[in-house]
Motif scaffolding. Structure first.
Motif, PDB file in Angstrom:
ATOM      1  N   SER A  69       0.859  -1.178   0.000  1.00 15.84           N
ATOM      2  CA  SER A  69       0.000   0.000   0.000  1.00 15.84           C
ATOM      3  C   SER A  69       0.903   1.238   0.000  1.00 15.84           C
ATOM      4  O   SER A  69       1.903   1.235   0.698  1.00 15.84           O
ATOM      5  CB  SER A  69      -0.851  -0.003   1.265  1.00 15.84           C
ATOM      6  N   THR A  70       0.623   2.251  -0.782  1.00 14.06           N
ATOM      7  CA  THR A  70      -0.524   2.531  -1.602  1.00 14.06           C
ATOM      8  C   THR A  70      -0.143   2.497  -3.078  1.00 14.06           C
ATOM      9  O   THR A  70       0.947   2.917  -3.439  1.00 14.06           O
ATOM     10  CB  THR A  70      -1.068   3.925  -1.256  1.00 14.06           C
ATOM     11  N   SER A  71      -1.064   2.070  -3.927  1.00 14.10           N
ATOM     12  CA  SER A  71      -0.826   2.084  -5.365  1.00 14.10           C
ATOM     13  C   SER A  71      -1.414   3.346  -5.970  1.00 14.10           C
ATOM     14  O   SER A  71      -2.511   3.753  -5.604  1.00 14.10           O
ATOM     15  CB  SER A  71      -1.499   0.877  -6.015  1.00 14.10           C
ATOM     16  N   HIS A  72      -0.678   3.938  -6.883  1.00 16.83           N
ATOM     17  CA  HIS A  72      -1.198   5.112  -7.585  1.00 16.83           C
ATOM     18  C   HIS A  72      -1.721   4.665  -8.952  1.00 16.83           C
ATOM     19  O   HIS A  72      -0.992   4.018  -9.702  1.00 16.83           O
ATOM     20  CB  HIS A  72      -0.103   6.163  -7.745  1.00 16.83           C
ATOM     21  N   PRO A  73      -2.971   5.020  -9.273  1.00 18.40           N
ATOM     22  CA  PRO A  73      -3.561   4.559 -10.540  1.00 18.40           C
ATOM     23  C   PRO A  73      -2.718   4.889 -11.767  1.00 18.40           C
ATOM     24  O   PRO A  73      -2.755   4.168 -12.760  1.00 18.40           O
ATOM     25  CB  PRO A  73      -4.902   5.295 -10.592  1.00 18.40           C
ATOM     26  N   ASP A 109      -9.626   5.504  -1.759  1.00 16.31           N
ATOM     27  CA  ASP A 109      -9.767   6.724  -0.943  1.00 16.31           C
ATOM     28  C   ASP A 109     -10.573   7.703  -1.785  1.00 16.31           C
ATOM     29  O   ASP A 109     -10.334   7.810  -2.992  1.00 16.31           O
ATOM     30  CB  ASP A 109      -8.417   7.391  -0.677  1.00 16.31           C
ATOM     31  N   ILE A 110     -11.493   8.411  -1.137  1.00 20.67           N
ATOM     32  CA  ILE A 110     -12.362   9.330  -1.863  1.00 20.67           C
ATOM     33  C   ILE A 110     -12.458  10.663  -1.115  1.00 20.67           C
ATOM     34  O   ILE A 110     -12.565  10.684   0.109  1.00 20.67           O
ATOM     35  CB  ILE A 110     -13.766   8.699  -2.047  1.00 20.67           C
ATOM     36  N   ILE A 111     -12.382  11.739  -1.877  1.00 14.04           N
ATOM     37  CA  ILE A 111     -12.545  13.084  -1.301  1.00 14.04           C
ATOM     38  C   ILE A 111     -13.804  13.707  -1.910  1.00 14.04           C
ATOM     39  O   ILE A 111     -13.935  13.755  -3.137  1.00 14.04           O
ATOM     40  CB  ILE A 111     -11.334  13.980  -1.619  1.00 14.04           C
ATOM     41  N   PHE A 146     -13.485  10.901   2.797  1.00 14.78           N
ATOM     42  CA  PHE A 146     -13.258  12.158   3.509  1.00 14.78           C
ATOM     43  C   PHE A 146     -13.923  13.304   2.765  1.00 14.78           C
ATOM     44  O   PHE A 146     -14.078  13.230   1.554  1.00 14.78           O
ATOM     45  CB  PHE A 146     -11.757  12.472   3.564  1.00 14.78           C
ATOM     46  N   PHE A 147     -14.248  14.378   3.504  1.00 22.63           N
ATOM     47  CA  PHE A 147     -14.589  15.609   2.777  1.00 22.63           C
ATOM     48  C   PHE A 147     -13.327  16.456   2.696  1.00 22.63           C
ATOM     49  O   PHE A 147     -12.437  16.334   3.539  1.00 22.63           O
ATOM     50  CB  PHE A 147     -15.781  16.341   3.393  1.00 22.63           C
ATOM     51  N   TYR A 148     -13.249  17.265   1.670  1.00 25.39           N
ATOM     52  CA  TYR A 148     -12.033  18.045   1.416  1.00 25.39           C
ATOM     53  C   TYR A 148     -11.733  18.999   2.567  1.00 25.39           C
ATOM     54  O   TYR A 148     -12.594  19.721   3.049  1.00 25.39           O
ATOM     55  CB  TYR A 148     -12.185  18.822   0.101  1.00 25.39           C
ATOM     56  N   GLU A 170      -8.945  21.943   3.347  1.00 26.96           N
ATOM     57  CA  GLU A 170      -7.851  22.711   2.738  1.00 26.96           C
ATOM     58  C   GLU A 170      -6.625  22.721   3.646  1.00 26.96           C
ATOM     59  O   GLU A 170      -6.736  22.938   4.847  1.00 26.96           O
ATOM     60  CB  GLU A 170      -8.314  24.156   2.490  1.00 26.96           C
ATOM     61  N   ARG A 171      -5.462  22.459   3.071  1.00 24.72           N
ATOM     62  CA  ARG A 171      -4.228  22.444   3.838  1.00 24.72           C
ATOM     63  C   ARG A 171      -3.330  23.592   3.429  1.00 24.72           C
ATOM     64  O   ARG A 171      -3.040  23.760   2.226  1.00 24.72           O
ATOM     65  CB  ARG A 171      -3.475  21.112   3.654  1.00 24.72           C
ATOM     66  N   PRO A 172      -2.872  24.386   4.392  1.00 28.15           N
ATOM     67  CA  PRO A 172      -2.043  25.549   4.071  1.00 28.15           C
ATOM     68  C   PRO A 172      -0.806  25.160   3.252  1.00 28.15           C
ATOM     69  O   PRO A 172      -0.175  24.144   3.526  1.00 28.15           O
ATOM     70  CB  PRO A 172      -1.619  26.067   5.448  1.00 28.15           C
ATOM     71  N   LEU A 189      -6.332   1.247  -4.305  1.00 32.95           N
ATOM     72  CA  LEU A 189      -6.117   2.062  -5.508  1.00 32.95           C
ATOM     73  C   LEU A 189      -6.964   3.338  -5.424  1.00 32.95           C
ATOM     74  O   LEU A 189      -8.024   3.441  -6.053  1.00 32.95           O
ATOM     75  CB  LEU A 189      -6.511   1.227  -6.741  1.00 32.95           C
ATOM     76  N   PRO A 190      -6.513   4.309  -4.637  1.00 38.80           N
ATOM     77  CA  PRO A 190      -7.346   5.498  -4.388  1.00 38.80           C
ATOM     78  C   PRO A 190      -7.720   6.247  -5.662  1.00 38.80           C
ATOM     79  O   PRO A 190      -6.861   6.572  -6.463  1.00 38.80           O
ATOM     80  CB  PRO A 190      -6.454   6.376  -3.502  1.00 38.80           C
ATOM     81  N   VAL A 191      -9.007   6.502  -5.823  1.00 37.95           N
ATOM     82  CA  VAL A 191      -9.480   7.207  -7.019  1.00 37.95           C
ATOM     83  C   VAL A 191      -9.592   8.707  -6.741  1.00 37.95           C
ATOM     84  O   VAL A 191      -9.406   9.523  -7.620  1.00 37.95           O
ATOM     85  CB  VAL A 191     -10.822   6.621  -7.523  1.00 37.95           C
ATOM     86  N   GLN A 192      -9.935   9.072  -5.531  1.00 34.15           N
ATOM     87  CA  GLN A 192     -10.136  10.467  -5.063  1.00 34.15           C
ATOM     88  C   GLN A 192     -11.395  11.094  -5.637  1.00 34.15           C
ATOM     89  O   GLN A 192     -12.220  11.605  -4.898  1.00 34.15           O
ATOM     90  CB  GLN A 192      -8.925  11.378  -5.342  1.00 34.15           C
ATOM     91  N   SER A 193     -11.558  11.066  -6.983  1.00 36.46           N
ATOM     92  CA  SER A 193     -12.777  11.571  -7.616  1.00 36.46           C
ATOM     93  C   SER A 193     -13.018  10.759  -8.882  1.00 36.46           C
ATOM     94  O   SER A 193     -12.067  10.261  -9.479  1.00 36.46           O
ATOM     95  CB  SER A 193     -12.616  13.049  -7.978  1.00 36.46           C
TER      96      SER A 193
HETATM   97  N1  SAH Z   1      -0.379   8.332  -1.137  1.00 38.32           N
HETATM   98  C1  SAH Z   1      -1.725   7.989  -1.056  1.00 38.32           C
HETATM   99  C2  SAH Z   1      -2.538   8.800  -0.085  1.00 38.32           C
HETATM  100  C3  SAH Z   1      -2.004   9.270   1.196  1.00 38.32           C
HETATM  101  S1  SAH Z   1      -3.044  10.348   2.098  1.00 38.32           S
HETATM  102  C4  SAH Z   1      -2.334   8.173  -2.416  1.00 38.32           C
HETATM  103  O1  SAH Z   1      -1.812   8.835  -3.274  1.00 38.32           O
HETATM  104  O2  SAH Z   1      -3.413   7.665  -2.613  1.00 38.32           O
HETATM  105  C5  SAH Z   1      -4.493   9.356   2.369  1.00 38.32           C
HETATM  106  C6  SAH Z   1      -5.737   9.932   1.810  1.00 38.32           C
HETATM  107  O3  SAH Z   1      -6.117  11.102   2.490  1.00 38.32           O
HETATM  108  C7  SAH Z   1      -5.683  10.375   0.363  1.00 38.32           C
HETATM  109  O4  SAH Z   1      -5.768   9.315  -0.521  1.00 38.32           O
HETATM  110  C8  SAH Z   1      -6.853  11.300   0.262  1.00 38.32           C
HETATM  111  O5  SAH Z   1      -8.038  10.611  -0.053  1.00 38.32           O
HETATM  112  C9  SAH Z   1      -6.973  11.854   1.667  1.00 38.32           C
HETATM  113  N2  SAH Z   1      -6.555  13.259   1.708  1.00 38.32           N
HETATM  114  C10 SAH Z   1      -5.339  13.760   1.430  1.00 38.32           C
HETATM  115  N3  SAH Z   1      -5.353  15.101   1.537  1.00 38.32           N
HETATM  116  C11 SAH Z   1      -6.618  15.449   1.871  1.00 38.32           C
HETATM  117  C12 SAH Z   1      -7.268  16.696   2.104  1.00 38.32           C
HETATM  118  N4  SAH Z   1      -6.620  17.850   1.991  1.00 38.32           N
HETATM  119  N5  SAH Z   1      -8.582  16.676   2.436  1.00 38.32           N
HETATM  120  C13 SAH Z   1      -9.249  15.508   2.537  1.00 38.32           C
HETATM  121  N6  SAH Z   1      -8.694  14.321   2.328  1.00 38.32           N
HETATM  122  C14 SAH Z   1      -7.381  14.281   1.988  1.00 38.32           C
END
Ligand code: SAH
Ligand code: SF4
Ligand code: F3S
Length: 480
Positions: free
Chosen positions: A274-278, A342-344, A373-375, A377-379, A301-305
């Protein structure tokens, strides 16, 4: 790959008389006696498995300078917290824990507090101003410096090292297995990340991607097997881009090669990763998985969206079609493979239709489970600098609820489909609910519970279990 619960499983403290205490030593899997007066560290870990794995490096480094682990915060001399910055909530959790640690310090003035990991790296010395009672701030690449930093704080100064490295992989440090049950363990194969996903703080907290020496990985897997471990999980933020060049003959080892080498350690040693990038998972990796029975048929295999425009804004560098193609390749090459994600929800500018694309891709990929997760924002991230965080919190949360509801339905349906099937299960121990039942996982990473029925099998052994019942989280059955 995400885990937000602090654990210290594996260190069993058996209280003893005054002379000293007997610990379960995770390195040797046997009891170890520490003399009275041995300094103790207590460590809590948050965030991803990489962080849990790093805590085991930290424990090993500290043990070299005479510190012993303890599970009891109240008797420790050094309280450490290995932190995560991935979402705002993760950092809030850490700050809450620091308040509790500070109470310890007020009650027992000699106690020192250290912040390790991603939050240490993100906030650096600023943490010392924000959290006055913190003594030590150490970033993920600076753990070798801990003995020196501990001496510094012993003298009453503050200790800070947040220097990121291009080379550090801790290859030659044998981790003290804090989080292990003696059967399954993590092996870090790389550190850092070079993918600038626009929402993600990891490239800033973990630095540049680097792969660990293949020989040291195989040596660690072999050593674990010899100590009775039966499953290793190869860890990295993007394992598919693993690449190590042998300085002797200039031969390059890629992830598929590494998987094969690890699988050959012993047929009874299960391999996960873990983790695989698509964008990087290759057919070569999939064929290698198919070739070895002991490489588990499970891919995170996190898709995110599920929407191409959103994926582009996220800088994930693949499209919806590309992702679907990878999923099809997995099921074609390994029909019994499970995929998780993983999904945002509610990323900047995401529309209702684009959110529907995420729901439909969950259905298409038929995930066994997802981290959702819901998004947040990270500084400093690309998204924070370029896009407005414009989706209202209620909308983000409502979309998240929809995603969770759908995923639960799919997990449930999938598990119902497993009824009547027989799986090879690695026994990990007693089930949480009853010591009359074993728990273990099948190749697809699903938890399986089954009655012992007077069997002489032990944790670390394999058995065949026929499934009779299923919920969205677990399978239940009986040995055949
Ligand atoms: N390297 C892995 C992910 C590591 S972080 C990858 O590329 O898939 C684990 C998960 O946290 C991410 O896959 C994403 O879904 C979530 N994540 C990362 N940053 C985020 C953010 N700013 N807000 C919400 N979720 C986030
Ligand atoms: Fe973050 Fe993307 Fe790297 Fe994963 S691949 S750690 S999401 S930047
Ligand atoms: Fe992991 Fe959190 Fe750092 S997910 S890499 S501990 S920001």
């Amino acid at each position: 790959m995400y885990n937000n619960n602090p654990t210290l499983e594996g260190i069993k403290v058996i209280k003893e008389e005054q002379q000293g205490e007997v610990f379960f030593n995770p390195k040797t899997a046997g009891p170890e006696v520490y003399p009275a007066g041995t300094r103790r560290f207590y460590i809590e870990s948050y965030g991803c498995q990489m962080n849990f794995s790093d805590s085991e490096i930290v424990a090993s480094v500290l043990s070299e300078v005479g510190f012993a682990p303890t599970k009891i915060m109240e008797e420790s001399d050094l309280i450490l917290i290995n932190t995560c910055s991935i979402r705002e909530k993760a950092e809030d959790t850490v700050r809450k824990r620091l308040k509790i640690f500070n109470k310890q310090k007020e009650a027992r003035p000699g106690v020192k507090i250290g912040v390790l990991g991603c939050m240490a790296e993100r906030l650096k010395a600023k943490l010392l101003d924000e959290e006055k009672l913190v003594d030590l701030v150490v970033g993920p690449d600076a753990y070798r410096d801990l003995p020196g930093l501990v001496s510094t704080i012993d003298e009453g100064d503050k200790g800070v090292n947040v220097v990121l490295s291009r080379e550090e992989t801790y290859a030659n440090i044998s981790p003290m297995r804090l989080h292990s049950n003696g059967i399954t363990a993590f092996i870090s194969i790389m550190r850092g990340c070079d993918n600038m996903c626009s929402f993600c703080v990891v490239p800033f907290t973990r630095g540049r991607e680097r792969s660990r020496d293949t020989f040291s990985i195989i040596a660690e897997a072999t050593d674990l097997y010899e100590k009775g471990y039966r499953e290793v999980t190869l860890l990295g933020q993007n394992v598919d881009s693993y690449k190590w060049e042998n300085p002797e003959n200039k031969e390059v080892v890629n992830f598929a090669n590494l998987l094969e080498l690890t699988a050959k350690v012993h047929p009874d040693l299960r391999i996960r990763f873990s983790t695989s990038h698509p964008k990087d998972i290759t057919d070569e990796v999939l064929h290698t998985m198919a070739k070895y029975e002991n490489i588990c048929k499970y891919i995170h295999l996190p898709v995110q969206s599920g929407n191409t425009r959103v994926l582009e804004l996220m800088n994930r560098t693949y499209t919806r079609e590309w992702y679907k193609n990878r999923v099809e390749a997995i099921y074609r090459i390994m029909p019994d493979c499970a995929i998780s994600s993983d999904i945002i929800t509610g990323f900047c500018t995401e529309t209702e239709e684009e959110h529907q694309d995420t729901l439909s891709i969950i259905e298409f990929a038929n995930y066994s489970m997802s981290y959702m997760f819901f998004y947040s924002e990270r500084p400093g991230t690309l998204a924070a600098r370029k896009y407005e965080d414009d989706i209202p919190l209620e909308v983000k949360k409502r979309r998240l609820t929809e995603v969770i509801r759908l995923q639960n339905q799919i997990s449930h349906k999938q598990n119902q489909n497993d009824i009547g099937k027989t799986f090879k299960v690695l026994i990990e121990g007693d089930s949480k609910r009853s010591d009359q039942d074993f728990k273990g996982r099948n190749s697809q990473n699903k938890m399986v519970i089954f009655p012992k029925n007077g069997s002489t099998l032990k944790p670390g052994e394999y058995c065949e279990v026929k499934i009779a019942e299923a919920s969205s989280a677990t399978l239940k059955g009986s040995m055949v």
